[in-house]
Enzyme design. Structure first.
Site, PDB file in Angstrom:
ATOM      1  N   CYS A 164       0.832  -1.211   0.000  1.00 36.07           N
ATOM      2  CA  CYS A 164       0.000   0.000   0.000  1.00 36.07           C
ATOM      3  C   CYS A 164       0.866   1.261   0.000  1.00 36.07           C
ATOM      4  O   CYS A 164       0.922   1.997   0.986  1.00 36.07           O
ATOM      5  CB  CYS A 164      -0.905  -0.013   1.218  1.00 36.07           C
ATOM      6  SG  CYS A 164      -1.856  -1.508   1.258  1.00 36.07           S
ATOM      7  N   TYR A 222      22.097  -6.582  -3.253  1.00 36.93           N
ATOM      8  CA  TYR A 222      21.226  -5.631  -2.543  1.00 36.93           C
ATOM      9  C   TYR A 222      19.753  -5.900  -2.861  1.00 36.93           C
ATOM     10  O   TYR A 222      18.946  -4.981  -2.936  1.00 36.93           O
ATOM     11  CB  TYR A 222      21.624  -4.185  -2.869  1.00 36.93           C
ATOM     12  CG  TYR A 222      23.096  -3.927  -2.634  1.00 36.93           C
ATOM     13  CD1 TYR A 222      23.603  -3.904  -1.337  1.00 36.93           C
ATOM     14  CD2 TYR A 222      23.991  -3.759  -3.693  1.00 36.93           C
ATOM     15  CE1 TYR A 222      24.965  -3.717  -1.108  1.00 36.93           C
ATOM     16  CE2 TYR A 222      25.349  -3.563  -3.471  1.00 36.93           C
ATOM     17  CZ  TYR A 222      25.824  -3.549  -2.170  1.00 36.93           C
ATOM     18  OH  TYR A 222      27.166  -3.365  -1.937  1.00 36.93           O
TER      19      TYR A 222
HETATM   20  N1  LLP Z   1      33.137  -1.759   0.938  1.00 32.55           N
HETATM   21  C1  LLP Z   1      32.468  -0.836   1.624  1.00 32.55           C
HETATM   22  C2  LLP Z   1      33.127  -0.171   2.739  1.00 32.55           C
HETATM   23  C3  LLP Z   1      31.154  -0.509   1.265  1.00 32.55           C
HETATM   24  O1  LLP Z   1      30.508   0.445   1.938  1.00 32.55           O
HETATM   25  C4  LLP Z   1      30.547  -1.154   0.158  1.00 32.55           C
HETATM   26  C5  LLP Z   1      29.164  -0.846  -0.224  1.00 32.55           C
HETATM   27  C6  LLP Z   1      31.282  -2.145  -0.511  1.00 32.55           C
HETATM   28  C7  LLP Z   1      32.580  -2.421  -0.112  1.00 32.55           C
HETATM   29  C8  LLP Z   1      30.724  -2.902  -1.679  1.00 32.55           C
HETATM   30  O2  LLP Z   1      30.470  -2.059  -2.727  1.00 32.55           O
HETATM   31  P1  LLP Z   1      30.005  -2.642  -4.155  1.00 32.55           P
HETATM   32  O3  LLP Z   1      31.163  -3.402  -4.754  1.00 32.55           O
HETATM   33  O4  LLP Z   1      28.846  -3.536  -3.907  1.00 32.55           O
HETATM   34  O5  LLP Z   1      29.652  -1.439  -4.921  1.00 32.55           O
HETATM   35  N2  LLP Z   1      22.249  -0.595  -1.432  1.00 32.55           N
HETATM   36  C9  LLP Z   1      22.922   0.110  -2.493  1.00 32.55           C
HETATM   37  C10 LLP Z   1      24.419  -0.096  -2.452  1.00 32.55           C
HETATM   38  C11 LLP Z   1      25.040   0.332  -1.152  1.00 32.55           C
HETATM   39  C12 LLP Z   1      26.534   0.104  -1.115  1.00 32.55           C
HETATM   40  C13 LLP Z   1      27.048   0.257   0.254  1.00 32.55           C
HETATM   41  N3  LLP Z   1      28.442  -0.003   0.389  1.00 32.55           N
HETATM   42  C14 LLP Z   1      22.325  -0.335  -3.815  1.00 32.55           C
HETATM   43  O6  LLP Z   1      21.430  -1.149  -3.833  1.00 32.55           O
HETATM   44  O7  LLP Z   1      22.738   0.176  -4.853  1.00 32.55           O
END
Ligand code: LLP
Length: 441
Positions: free
Chosen positions: A345, A374
């Site tokens: 909703c 995610y």
């Molecule tokens: N290392 C640190 C310290 C982080 O904060 C993150 C992601 C990663 C590694 C991994 O990053 P990646 O390779 O996945 O880009 N919920 C959001 C993404 C948030 C990312 C948070 N930090 C989305 O759905 O796009």
């Protein structure tokens, strides 16, 4: 590159038709491909084969035990941000000596848990946390291996919610301040060993340039520290490499590797990477069933059984996920533009807007693509919806790696209040009689 492909008119996850999984396990359902996970991990190890490195898969992207276990078996390390993620990683068979602990708000219990588990390194994000890690290490009569996460003030050119390396962001410590903190820690915080420098500038980066800009700053920072006798052994570059959701053309890990290796050649460090999305994003889809279709005067709606509680990215970030029928329509079929919406909703409950789709019947299956990162980890029980099941495909086989929640799971841990009623002291009969007698007088 992933292993979700059409064979004839049917979408397959590796060698299993998605429609078969949906029929046997129900919808909404997350489906992961093991082969894709392995392939993505290998893309990183091959890209950095020539230099000392540790790939620490970022657990937050997808923390299912089977996903973690798949990476652990390949030799991956892990990047964690909570005691819960440490617990999961260890349960999944992680080697603690390849675990880095990131995040701005570690509490003392989590620090203690990580120290007792002998992890590789704490990525510390504030002066207060530096002292807290030292304090806990002193109490446990040990030394805590740490890196400080520096904030290099580089624009990652990504969604504002997922850029982390700008001065206005809460992450890390500004370079000049961080330098002072290293020197202070070297002199005064005797239960720390200062072994690394850490930096993570954001997520879903589609260009290499911001990584290289940040790296240049980190490089000169490490040199400066070494001049002061701080012997840095690890350089943690964080995660952030983007994936293709739509028209993006993110760099391949090998291009990324080449650029990083070139910059760090003479630095004599072990490189650490914390990839999340690029390891799991395209290794998963969310399959959902059409419940109803509805033609408004301005819009067409396809109402499906998955919702923003299952996959929140479209609602939260306006993120795009390709959506396509699991069984392709006959060539030349009519297509419509429709919003694919869930049962929640909220007007913001959509998985896609203005998506080109064939005219769909009730019961048709749709695949929401690139949902491995995610997706489930950000799902919730909003509207008291049970969280979806998760399945892992391995060639011709598949297994349920998390069963669909049941109604009982929704109230697990809840209780009705047990407030004692304030009991009036019973009035002794004799005394009561006296009072009545007195009143009667
Ligand atoms: N290392 C640190 C310290 C982080 O904060 C993150 C992601 C990663 C590694 C991994 O990053 P990646 O390779 O996945 O880009 N919920 C959001 C993404 C948030 C990312 C948070 N930090 C989305 O759905 O796009």
């Amino acid at each position: 590159m992933d292993y979700f492909n059409f064979k004839g008119k049917n979408l397959y996850a590796e060698d299993v038709p998605v429609s078969r999984i949906a029929k046997e396990c129900g919808t909404p359902i997350y489906i992961y491909s093991l082969k894709t996970l392995r392939r993505h991990y290998k893309a990183y190890t091959e890209s950095f084969a020539g230099v000392p490195n540790i790939i620490c898969y970022s657990v937050k992207a997808n923390s299912n035990l089977s996903v973690l276990n798949a990476f652990a078996k390949e030799g991956s390390g892990f990047d964690i941000v909570s005691g819960g993620e440490l617990f999961r990683a260890l349960k999944a068979g992680a080697d603690p000596s390849k675990i880095v602990f990131s995040g701005v708000g570690k509490n003392e219990d989590e620090i203690e848990y990580a120290l007792k588990s002998s992890i590789l390194m704490f990525n510390v994000e504030s002066p207060g946390e530096l002292k807290a890690v030292n304090r806990v290490a002193r109490r446990l009569k040990t030394k805590a291996p740490v890196a400080i996460r520096i904030n290099p003030n580089v624009d990652p050119k990504t969604h504002p919610y997922i850029s982390t390396g700008l001065k206005k962001n809460k992450f890390g410590i500004e370079t000049n301040e961080a330098f002072k903190e290293y020197l202070y820690a070297k002199k005064s915080l005797k239960n720390l060993s200062l072994i690394g420098v850490d930096c993570h500038i954001g997520s879903q980066l589609t260009e290499i340039e911001p990584f290289v800009d940040a790296l240049k700053k980190v490089k000169s920072f490490i040199k400066k520290l070494r001049k002061e006798g701080v012997n840095i052994k690890y350089l943690d570059m964080g995660g952030g490499l983007g994936i293709r959701y739509d028209e993006e053309t993110p760099p391949h890990p090998s291009d990324y590797g080449e650029a990083i290796i070139k910059e760090t050649k003479a630095l004599d460090v072990t490189l650490i990477f914390e990839p999340g999305r690029s390891m799991v994003g395209n290794a998963g889809i969310l399959a959902t069933k059409v419940l109803y279709t509805k033609q408004g005067s301005k819009k067409n709606f396809v109402i499906v059984d998955a919702a923003m509680n299952d996959l929140t990215r479209p609602s939260l970030y306006g993120a795009y996920h390709a959506i396509e029928p699991v069984i392709s329509p006959a060539a030349g079929s009519e297509t419509i533009l429709a919003d694919v919406v869930g049962p929640i909703c909220e007007t913001g409950d959509f998985l896609g807007q203005n998506i080109s789709l064939p005219v769909l019947k009730e019961g048709a299956l749709l695949a929401v693509k690139s949902a491995g990162a995610y997706g489930f980890t950000m799902s919730s029980n909003y509207n008291s919806r049970r969280r979806a099941a998760e399945v892992m495909v391995d060639g011709k086989e598949f297994s349920v790696i998390r069963k669909r929640e049941e109604f009982e799971d929704l109230i697990n841990g809840e209780a009705l209040p047990r407030i004692k009623k304030s009991v009036k002291k019973p009035v002794k009969k004799a005394a009561a009689k006296k009072t009545t007698a007195k009143r009667a007088q």
